[in-house]
Design an enzyme around this catalytic site. Structure first.
Site, PDB file in Angstrom:
ATOM      1  N   ASP A   1       9.171   0.958  -8.706  1.00 19.55           N
ATOM      2  CA  ASP A   1       8.033   1.842  -8.580  1.00 19.55           C
ATOM      3  C   ASP A   1       8.260   2.608  -7.272  1.00 19.55           C
ATOM      4  O   ASP A   1       9.094   2.203  -6.449  1.00 19.55           O
ATOM      5  CB  ASP A   1       6.745   1.002  -8.526  1.00 19.55           C
ATOM      6  CG  ASP A   1       5.515   1.822  -8.218  1.00 19.55           C
ATOM      7  OD1 ASP A   1       5.328   2.871  -8.860  1.00 19.55           O
ATOM      8  OD2 ASP A   1       4.750   1.410  -7.329  1.00 19.55           O
TER       9      ASP A   1
ATOM     10  N   ASP B   1       5.351   4.603  -5.191  1.00 19.41           N
ATOM     11  CA  ASP B   1       4.217   4.552  -4.266  1.00 19.41           C
ATOM     12  C   ASP B   1       3.827   3.123  -3.926  1.00 19.41           C
ATOM     13  O   ASP B   1       3.562   2.308  -4.810  1.00 19.41           O
ATOM     14  CB  ASP B   1       3.020   5.291  -4.863  1.00 19.41           C
ATOM     15  CG  ASP B   1       3.313   6.757  -5.122  1.00 19.41           C
ATOM     16  OD1 ASP B   1       4.171   7.320  -4.410  1.00 19.41           O
ATOM     17  OD2 ASP B   1       2.698   7.337  -6.036  1.00 19.41           O
TER      18      ASP B   1
END
Length: 187
Positions: free
Chosen positions: A6, A8
């Site tokens: 991922d 963020d």
């Protein structure tokens, strides 16, 4: 090996960066300790904002949050560069809206992350990430968000939570620093 990440609050310190922007824009001085104690991904409560006002604030700062000088977590860029140098495949799987895809990819490249066009997936909902992770047959996947991590508990991929105050309730292996990854994969 195949690694999925991922972006963020997994590779980049987005929420804390936004927290400092909120302090600046709202002319506040909310202590960082308040941020570090939040049990939610959303940061608006630290500033006394309700969900609606918090959403408006986030949207008004989205450009600055996503595309300015948000820092990577210590060791994230170097760790991924080393993985690539050692022949591992690196995939990015982000729930950022599709319209942010190209700009996010370019921002990642400009900030030193090793990115290949066909290894970048954007625009899915949290609960849809599992389909991409399974299709790619990842060996490892790293994320911070409980809503995502909870969907990945029963897959063959080794899943790790990036340690944050809002995901500590999950009983899942976690990574507190990107410097730990080399030791983790050598086990």
């Amino acid at each position: 090996m195949r690694f999925g990440f991922d972006i963020d609050d997994t590779l980049i310190n987005l929420r804390e960066f936004a927290f400092h922007l909120y302090n600046e824009k709202l002319n506040e001085n909310v202590e960082l300790s308040v941020f570090k104690a939040l049990k939610t991904i959303e940061i608006h409560e630290a500033f006394g904002l309700d969900k609606e006002a918090g959403g408006k604030m986030w949207n008004s700062l989205a450009e600055e949050v996503y595309y300015s000088s948000c820092p990577a977590f210590d060791g994230a860029v170097e760790t991924l560069q080393e993985l690539e140098k050692n022949g591992h495949e690196i995939y990015y799987i982000t729930a950022r809206k599709a319209e942010h895809g190209e700009r996010t990819k370019n921002w990642m490249i400009e900030n030193g992350f090793p990115v290949k066009d066909d290894h970048f997936f954007c625009g899915m909902k949290d609960h849809e990430k599992i389909h991409t992770i399974n299709r790619l047959e990842l060996d490892y996947y790293f994320d911070d968000k409980p809503a995502v991590l909870e969907t990945l508990l029963d897959i063959p991929t080794k899943v790790y939570a990036i340690d944050n105050s809002y995901n500590r309730e999950l009983d899942i292996p976690r990574l507190a620093s990107w410097f730990e990854l080399k030791e983790l994969i050598s086990e």
